[in-house]
Design a protein around this motif. Sequence first.
Motif, PDB file in Angstrom:
ATOM      1  N   GLU A 175      30.291  22.380  30.222  1.00 15.61           N
ATOM      2  CA  GLU A 175      30.021  20.951  30.418  1.00 15.61           C
ATOM      3  C   GLU A 175      31.268  20.275  30.980  1.00 15.61           C
ATOM      4  O   GLU A 175      32.381  20.512  30.503  1.00 15.61           O
ATOM      5  N   GLN A 176      31.070  19.488  32.000  1.00 10.80           N
ATOM      6  CA  GLN A 176      32.177  18.799  32.627  1.00 10.80           C
ATOM      7  C   GLN A 176      32.516  17.530  31.853  1.00 10.80           C
ATOM      8  O   GLN A 176      31.640  16.720  31.577  1.00 10.80           O
ATOM      9  N   GLU A 177      33.790  17.376  31.515  1.00  5.31           N
ATOM     10  CA  GLU A 177      34.192  16.142  30.846  1.00  5.31           C
ATOM     11  C   GLU A 177      34.654  15.098  31.851  1.00  5.31           C
ATOM     12  O   GLU A 177      34.979  13.980  31.486  1.00  5.31           O
ATOM     13  N   PHE A 202      28.262  13.812  25.069  1.00  5.40           N
ATOM     14  CA  PHE A 202      28.400  15.215  25.441  1.00  5.40           C
ATOM     15  C   PHE A 202      27.404  16.066  24.655  1.00  5.40           C
ATOM     16  O   PHE A 202      27.094  15.778  23.491  1.00  5.40           O
ATOM     17  N   LYS A 203      26.908  17.109  25.277  1.00  3.82           N
ATOM     18  CA  LYS A 203      26.061  18.061  24.571  1.00  3.82           C
ATOM     19  C   LYS A 203      26.912  18.967  23.687  1.00  3.82           C
ATOM     20  O   LYS A 203      26.460  19.408  22.636  1.00  3.82           O
ATOM     21  N   SER A 204      28.122  19.224  24.140  1.00  8.70           N
ATOM     22  CA  SER A 204      29.044  20.034  23.356  1.00  8.70           C
ATOM     23  C   SER A 204      29.513  19.238  22.132  1.00  8.70           C
ATOM     24  O   SER A 204      30.002  18.116  22.260  1.00  8.70           O
TER      25      SER A 204
END
Length: 1018
Positions: A175-177, A202-204
Motif C-alpha cells: 500500500e502506498q502511503e 489505510f488498509k494496512s
Amino acid sequence: MDCHHSFQSILLVGFSLQVVWGLEKVILLNPPDEPVSGYNLKILYSCSRHASVHVEIQVFFDTGKSSTILLSQWGCKPGSPRVRILPLIFPDWLVFQADALVPHSEWVLSVMLHVAVKEDAMRSSRHSVLARDMATLQPRPPLSRPLKQHQLCLSWGARMLWLSQLTSMTQCLVEQETAHFLSSMYASTGERFGITRVLHPFKSEILEYLRFKAVSFPWCTFSIWVFLTRHCQQRMCGLLHHIDSHNNYVTPTLFLTTSGHVHVQMNGESGVSTAILSPYTVPLHQWCHINIDLRGNAVSIALVCVNGQQHTVQDFEHTLRHTVELDDTEGYFVIGGGRFVRGFEGYYGPVVYYRTRIPPFSTYDTMVPDHIKQVNLSGWLQSCNHFQIDLYVKMSGYLLKARQKQEFGSCTDGFCKWTEEKTLPVDQCEPWEAPTVRHRQHAVHVAKSLAFKRGGREVELASVGRTLYLLSHRKLSRASDKEEVRKIVPLLLQSGCLGDNRALHLASVLYSSGLGVKRQPNKAFLLALLAAQSDWRLALLRLGHLHHVGEMGSTPDSPLAYAYYSNIAKQTSSDHLNPSPQQVFVESVYLNNDEVLSLQTNKDHDIFHWLKHQARNGAAEAEQAVARMLFWGQQGVSPDIQTAVRHYERGAVRLGDPMSMYDFAIVLLQGQGVKKDIPRALTFLKKAIALGFAPAMNALGWYYERFEKDYQRAVQLWEQADLHGSPDAAMNLGVMYSQGLYPGKPADQAMAYKYYLKSAERGHINGAIQLADIWTTGIPGHVKRQPLGAVLWAKWAAENNGHLGLVLRTALNFYFEGNMLMALLYYLMAAESGYAAAQFNVAYLCEQNSGRFLDSSFAKQCMMRYYNLTVQSKNPDSYALIRMGDLLYGGHEGRKRDVAVAADMYKQAALREDPQGWYNLGVLVQEGHRLPLSVLTELGLEDSTVLLPSLYTRCRDANKTDSYLPCSLALFNVYLQSLQKDYSETIKFSGAVAVAVAAPPILLIILGILRGRGRSNQ
C-alpha cells in the motif's frame, strides 16, 4: 571523483580563512539518505580553540516522543581544517529487521543526524555549541529493512524457533502511503474550479495506526509545483485547502495573497487556529516548488524557483504555540479554486502529499519534474515573448511611418515636399527595418498592413493574431490535401502566441491527430493547456476528455477531468442565457445516416420554405419548428433571434398555441430579441397555464420568486409543474431547499439533492451541474461520493455548449459543400474534445476518403483510432462497431488478427438489431473460427449444432429490407451445404445420371456452335 576533491579543496581553503579569522565550522560532506550501519561519513571541521566534536542522532517516534543517541565524539585542537571519516554505527532496532538476536525493530518517523563543535567541558562550564550542521535521514519501515548478517552462529533450536516465528508472520498488503494529488499539469483559470481529492484510511493496520497517532502530531510533507501568470486578484486565492465535513477550513490551508505571499493556516484542538504569512513572495512566470513540512507543531516552508539555469531558494520555519491536528481522512482537499475561494491564474505541476513521513529534501538539488520538462511551458513562453517583442518593434516603426505619411500625404507645394524629404531619412536603417526571418514574414506583413490601414492609429498585437488566424483559415479552406496543412501550422502558432485561442486549439488538434504534421502529443498538450488557461471552452472540453479516458500516455484521472468539465459546464449554463451568432444548438448528426442528413436545411432550402408556408397556413407545429430553428440555430439554419421572436409572437397571438405563448413570454421576460415587457409576458403565461402547459407554470413561478419575492406562490406553481415532469420546476425547488428559502422549512441539502437528481434526469443542464457538484464531495450521512458519476454528468452538460455546436455545424456545412479536408478539420476539433458523433464522422471521412485527399496510411490509422474511440462511448453507432470489428479481424499496421475482440464488436452490433453484426458472426463461423463462449451466451446461442443457421436466420429476420436477400442467400447456402454433407452419396449418383442424360444434348450444342464458327471462318 575529481569534482568531489575540487569541492573538498575549496571548502578547505575557505575553512583555512575562517580559522585565521577565529571561526569554528563543521560540515557533513556526504550524509546518507537513510540510516545504514557501517556507512563512512565524512566530516569537515575546524576550531580556533580547544573543543570537542559530537556526532549524535535524534530519533522521532510515532508516539510523538524523541530520543537522542550519541554516536561518537573526539577532541578538536586549534589548527587548519581536517576531514574525519567516521564509520556510523546505528542501533540495530533502527537499521535491521527483527530476528533471533535483534529482538525488535522500532517504527520511526524520522531521524536527524547532528554534528556539533562544542566547547571543551574541562575548560568551560557552559559547554556551549560553537558550530553545527545537520541532515535528515528517512528510515525504512521495519519490514522493509535488511536482515543483519550476524558474526556468530545460532544453536539449531534457536534457529528453528526463529524460523517458525518468521513463517507464521502475516504478510502486509502493499500500500502506498504517498498520495499523488496531481501527477500531470493543470491549467488554473483563476475561477472557482479545482481538483478535489478525498483520502481514505489505510488498509494496512500498521500504516493506519501511524496515521491515527499522527493526527495530533502530524509528521508529513506537502510538495506543490506552481507557475503563476498573474498575481491573485482577490484578497486570497486558493493554492491547496482542506475542508472538513462542516465546510470549515482545517489543516493545512494554503492561500496566495494579492502580493504573492503564501498564507498558511493550521488548526489545533478546541477550534484554535493560527495563520502564518511567508516573508517571501512567489514570483511570476517561473516554475516554483513549494515544500511544506509539518513536524508536530513546527511548520517549515521552502520555496525554490527555477528560471533557466538559475535557482532561487527561500525558506522559513515557525513553531506554533498550540498542537496541530491533521486528520487527512476528514473532509476533502482542493487544489486551486473551490466553492468558497477562487484559484490563482497559472498552472500547477505535480502535487504530492507524504502522509506519514518527511522525505529528504535539498533546496539546492531541486529538479524540475520530467512531465514539466517534456511539456516545456517555459520554453514556449520565452520564444513567444521574443516574437512579441520583435513584432512590437516592427509595428511601432510601421505606425510611425504611417503617421508621417498621413501628416505629409497632403503636400501640394515644393516647400512642403522638401520638408517631408528632410524629415524622413532615406539612408538610415531603423531597428524595425531589419530583415525578417522567413517564417515570420506573414506576421510582419499583416502588422504593416494594419498599421497603414488604420492610418497610424494604435494597433494591438491581438489584432495581428486574429488576422493571422483568419489568413490561415482562408488558406486551409483552399487546400486540396493534408500536405498543405503543414505550411499553415507556423501561422497558427504565431496567431496563438499573439492571443488567439482558436489558433492554439486548432494547432493542438493537428499535433494530436498528426494531420499534415508529425504527431507530437506533448506539444499538443502544451497548446491545449495555453488555450484552457485562457478559459477557451473547446480546450477545456478537450483536456477534460483527455484526463477522463487517459489519452497521450496519461492514466485516467476523474477529479482532474471534472475540474475542466465543470468549468465549461457552468459556462454552458450562462451561454444558454445569452444566445449569440457564435453559438449553435448541438446536434448529433452521423454522416452515414442519410435520413437525418436529408432533414438538414437553411433559409434558402426547400424544406425551410415549406415549413414557413405551412406556418402561414396556420400549422402551429410548423410555426414552432421555424421559430426554434431560427432562435437556436438548429438543422443548419443560422441563428436569427429577432426573426424567431416574430414567429413566436405569430404562433402565440394568431394561432393561440400554448408552446408559442410560453416561448414568446420567456423572450418578453428576458428581453431577448424584443423589448422587455413583463405585463404582456404574464398575460401569455397565464393563457398557456389555462391551456394546461406545464412549463408556463414554472415560468410564472420564476416571476413570483424573482420579481415579487412571493416564495409561497412560486413554490405552489413549481410543485404543480414538477408533478407534470418539468425539469425547470425540479431545479427551482432544489435551489429553494438548498438556500433555505422554501416557506416554513429550514435549509435541507438532502432534499435539494433529490430535486437536483430529478431535474438532471429530466435533461436540465443546471440540474446536472448541481448534481455533479454534490456527487464530487457527497453529503455526509445522506449522499455518498460518486466521482465517476459526477464526471459523466458534468461531461454531458459541457457537451451541450453552443460553441461546440458551431464547430459541428461548420463541419457539416463544409461536408455539404464537398470540402472534405475542412470538414475533417472541424470534426477533428470536436472529436479531440471527446464528442462521440464527431469521432465517428472523422473515422467515416477517413474511410470514405473522397477524392483521395488523404494518403492510405494516414486514412487507415485515422479509421483505427477514431472508430476505436467511438466504440468506447456510452451508446456507440452499430456501423462503428462493425467497422472496428473488420479492422481487428483484418489486422492493421503489423498488428495480429484478433478474432475474439472482433466477434465481441459484431456481437454488440447484433444486439443493437444490426443485421450486419449477425451476418459477420456467421462468416466467422463459416471460416472455421470458434466464437467465445461469452459471445454465444449473450446472444442466447449455446447450441453449437444449429449455430450457423441461427445466426443467418436472425440476420434475415432483422427489420431491414436491404439485408433480407443477402442473409437469405447465406442461409440457403448453409442448408445446401448441410444437404450435400448428409446426402453426399445420393447426390453423387444423381449427378452421374444427370451428366449421362445431359451430356449428349450438350455435346450436340457445342458441336453445332463449333461448326457455325467453322463456316464463318471459311
